[in-house]
Design a protein around this motif. Structure first.
Motif, short mmCIF file in Angstrom:
data_model
loop_
_atom_site.label_atom_id
_atom_site.label_comp_id
_atom_site.label_asym_id
_atom_site.label_seq_id
_atom_site.Cartn_x
_atom_site.Cartn_y
_atom_site.Cartn_z
N ALA A 246 37.60 44.63 28.28
CA ALA A 246 37.91 45.81 29.25
C ALA A 246 37.32 45.55 30.70
O ALA A 246 38.02 44.73 32.20
CB ALA A 246 37.57 47.04 29.18
N VAL A 247 35.57 45.02 31.39
CA VAL A 247 35.39 44.88 32.34
C VAL A 247 36.24 43.63 33.04
O VAL A 247 36.54 43.12 34.49
CB VAL A 247 33.79 45.04 32.82
CG1 VAL A 247 33.40 44.37 34.01
CG2 VAL A 247 33.25 46.41 32.37
N THR A 248 35.78 42.45 32.33
CA THR A 248 36.99 41.02 32.89
C THR A 248 37.83 41.37 33.04
O THR A 248 38.91 40.53 33.36
CB THR A 248 36.19 39.99 32.20
OG1 THR A 248 36.42 40.60 30.57
CG2 THR A 248 34.74 39.95 32.05
N MET A 249 38.81 41.80 31.69
CA MET A 249 39.97 41.85 32.02
C MET A 249 40.86 42.59 33.23
O MET A 249 41.11 42.46 34.24
CB MET A 249 40.70 42.67 30.93
CG MET A 249 42.27 43.01 30.74
SD MET A 249 43.31 41.06 31.01
CE MET A 249 43.44 40.17 29.57
N CYS A 250 39.51 43.87 34.05
CA CYS A 250 40.89 44.64 35.02
C CYS A 250 39.96 43.81 36.79
O CYS A 250 40.87 43.28 36.59
CB CYS A 250 39.45 45.86 35.16
SG CYS A 250 39.62 47.10 33.91
N ALA A 251 38.90 42.99 35.67
CA ALA A 251 38.81 41.83 36.88
C ALA A 251 39.73 40.57 37.44
O ALA A 251 40.41 40.40 38.03
CB ALA A 251 37.22 41.02 36.89
N PHE A 252 40.30 40.31 36.28
CA PHE A 252 41.01 39.64 36.41
C PHE A 252 42.03 39.47 36.75
O PHE A 252 43.01 39.40 37.70
CB PHE A 252 41.08 38.70 34.02
CG PHE A 252 42.35 38.44 34.20
CD1 PHE A 252 42.75 36.49 34.68
CD2 PHE A 252 44.09 38.81 34.14
CE1 PHE A 252 43.42 36.59 34.40
CE2 PHE A 252 45.09 37.80 33.78
CZ PHE A 252 44.95 36.36 34.45
N VAL A 253 43.05 40.98 35.86
CA VAL A 253 44.19 41.54 37.23
C VAL A 253 43.87 41.55 38.61
O VAL A 253 44.34 41.75 39.80
CB VAL A 253 44.17 42.84 36.40
CG1 VAL A 253 45.12 43.69 37.13
CG2 VAL A 253 44.78 43.14 35.06
N VAL A 254 42.99 42.37 38.77
CA VAL A 254 42.45 42.58 40.81
C VAL A 254 42.20 40.58 41.34
O VAL A 254 42.99 40.72 41.93
CB VAL A 254 40.87 42.57 40.29
CG1 VAL A 254 40.76 42.75 41.90
CG2 VAL A 254 41.24 44.24 40.09
N GLN A 255 41.60 40.11 40.24
CA GLN A 255 41.84 38.25 40.63
C GLN A 255 43.61 38.10 40.78
O GLN A 255 43.80 36.59 41.91
CB GLN A 255 41.14 37.87 39.84
CG GLN A 255 41.29 36.06 40.43
CD GLN A 255 40.30 35.57 41.62
OE1 GLN A 255 40.05 36.97 42.45
NE2 GLN A 255 40.83 34.45 41.96
#
Length: 529
Positions: A246-255
């Protein structure tokens, strides 16, 4: 070396150029995508050779689909950096390397790594092929183009188990990795003649951070999903995997929002009808790869089919799919895409619902016809889904939309195989406990066990041995029935998902603009008169 554009090649080869491009990209796609399912019929043999359990062997399918999902988003960058020919050739060469590594694997780790390489190559080639075909066909023939493309994308994994089963029975599972090599060789030769080499003057930067975040998110989510049943859903490993995903997916969207060169152009999701098409594509991926995983597993573990018989069961469905695809492609140029998708989703749902009544005695052709109904449905879905999803986007977003719709479909496939594997194991365990709990003294099964013990005793078998044999026989019957019920519930689960998907399918329809009529005058103007 002078760069050659697609326009220059089209002028050189004339009207036949679109067919040359189609043959070129389909040659590689057939080899790569068939590998997604061809290993399924070899899984029992691989499990025996490497001592893998069902929770481990499903990674041969999941690893392929997960790496294919992530690699798809690099296709747009690869074309800009290396040209269509260069990107396509890179994917073919990588696939050959993965295939050879898989064929000569000495343990399960090397085999899974080989599947990851194969999947990444297939993921790079799929959107590249779709865009190449979409661009060389005129707008009024793009539905037919997507039907032809879909024939390679869906027909290959449908027919792969048939050929794979024959190779496993007559040779060994290692040979399934050699099947795609001649197609790759032909693709390399054809690409040198028919694909352009034009690249951007300056190689664009690649979003490595986004790619790593997406890969970690996908891998950790699938790892948590596949280990949840075995390790416990509340275990530290499983919950940690889901949290990291979940954390890395949110970070992916931000990126992707902040970078100038995103892997996934999130702008395509501002279009609500493209979002609906993505939901349908996700469920389609679950159905295609999930059912192709379940059906061979059922007939081999429950009915005792050989790999060849398992593959032959899917052959009529593959033939039906091949016949339906060209027709569906033409119909998608004449009818609203959502209408054909709706019919296809309904047919696949009915097919899965019929499979929820399977048992150990189901006839070969009865089960084969159930699968045929579903594949006819798939034949109507894919060409209409691709053309319907891309036609609602602005021209400059078509390439990004092709990558996104393929990405979401493959993500559905990766998650679908994992979900169905977990669901099958969970339901089988549940029914095993329920059936064991029913074995009370007055139950018919206990009576049967007593009668069997008496019969063995009369045959001269010692009493305690007869009792043990009776218990073993009853245990085997319970396990077999629990397995059957687990498969039934899994097929029913697929049917329910496809019935639910009819709602976003209906939403995909494009509202017709209202006829230009005389505008109604406001009340205050009427009163002024």
């Amino acid at each position: 070396m002078a760069q050659v554009t697609a326009e220059e090649l089209a002028a050189r080869y004339g009207g036949a150029y679109k067919w040359y491009v189609s043959l070129t990209v389909l040659m590689g796609l057939i080899a790569m995508i068939a590998s997604a399912t061809i290993v399924n019929v070899a899984m029992p043999d691989i499990m025996g050779e490497f001592g893998m359990g069902q929770d481990q062997v499903q990674w041969l399918s999941t690893a392929f689909l997960a790496s294919m999902t992530a690699a798809m988003l690099a296709a747009t960058w690869a074309v800009k950096a290396f040209g269509s020919r260069g990107a396509y050739n890179i994917s073919l060469i990588a696939f050959v390397i993965g295939s050879l590594l898989g064929a000569f694997s000495t343990n399960d780790i090397i085999l899974i790594v080989a599947r990851i390489i194969q999947g990444a190559a297939a993921g790079l080639a799929q959107p590249l092929g779709m865009v190449a075909m979409f661009q060389v066909f005129p707008p009024n023939r793009r539905g037919s183009a997507m039907g032809l493309y879909g024939m390679g994308v869906i027909l290959a994994p449908a027919l792969g188990p048939t050929v794979g089963g024959m190779l496993v029975d007559n040779y060994s599972w290692h040979y399934v990795f050699f099947l795609g090599l001649p197609f790759c060789a032909a693709g390399l030769v054809l690409s040198s003649m028919f694909l352009g080499t034009a690249t951007e003057s300056k190689r664009p930067p690649f979003d490595w951070l986004g790619f790593i975040l997406l890969s970690v998110s996908t891998a950790t989510f699938l790892a948590g999903l596949s280990n949840g049943q075995r390790m416990g859903w509340d275990s530290a490993f499983v919950q940690g995997a889901f949290c990291l995903a979940a954390v890395t997916m949110c970070a992916f969207v931000v990126q992707e929002r902040r970078t100038a060169t995103p892997l996934l152009a999130l702008d395509v999701y501002y279009n609500s009808r493209f979002v609906a098409a993505s939901v349908v594509g996700f469920i389609l991926g679950m159905g295609v790869y999930g059912s192709t995983y379940l059906v061979p597993l059922f007939v081999q573990t429950i009915q005792g089919y050989t790999p060849t018989e398992s593959g032959l069961l899917l052959m009529p469905a593959g033939i039906a799919l091949g016949l339906v695809f060209p027709l569906a492609g033409r119909l998608s140029d004449r009818f609203p895409p959502y209408l054909l998708i709706f019919v296809g989703m309904a047919l696949f749902a009915v097919s899965s619902y019929l499979m929820s009544y399977v048992d150990t005695d189901i006839a070969f052709w009865t089960f084969a016809w159930y699968v045929v109904i579903g594949r006819i449905g798939l034949g109507f879905i894919l060409p209409s889904l691709n053309s319907g999803a891309l036609r609602v986007l602005d021209h400059h977003l078509i390439s990004d939309g092709a990558g996104a719709i393929n990405f979401i479909r493959q993500l559905g496939g990766a998650i679908g195989v994992d979900v169905l594997s977990v669901y099958l194991e969970r339901e089988t365990t549940f029914y095993a406990h329920e059936l064991n709990a029913m074995q009370t003294g007055g139950h018919a099964a206990s009576t049967l066990m007593h009668q069997l013990a008496v019969a063995l005793d009369r045959a001269g078998v010692a009493g305690h041995v007869a009792a043990e044999e009776g218990k073993r026989f009853l245990s085997h019957m319970i396990a077999a029935q629990a397995n059957v019920m687990g498969f039934r519930e899994s097929f029913l689960f697929v049917a329910i998902i496809f019935f639910v998907a009819l709602f976003p399918t209906w939403y995909m329809r494009v509202k017709q603009p209202s006829r230009p009529t005389q505008a109604r005058q406001p009340t205050y103007l009427k009163s002024a008169k």
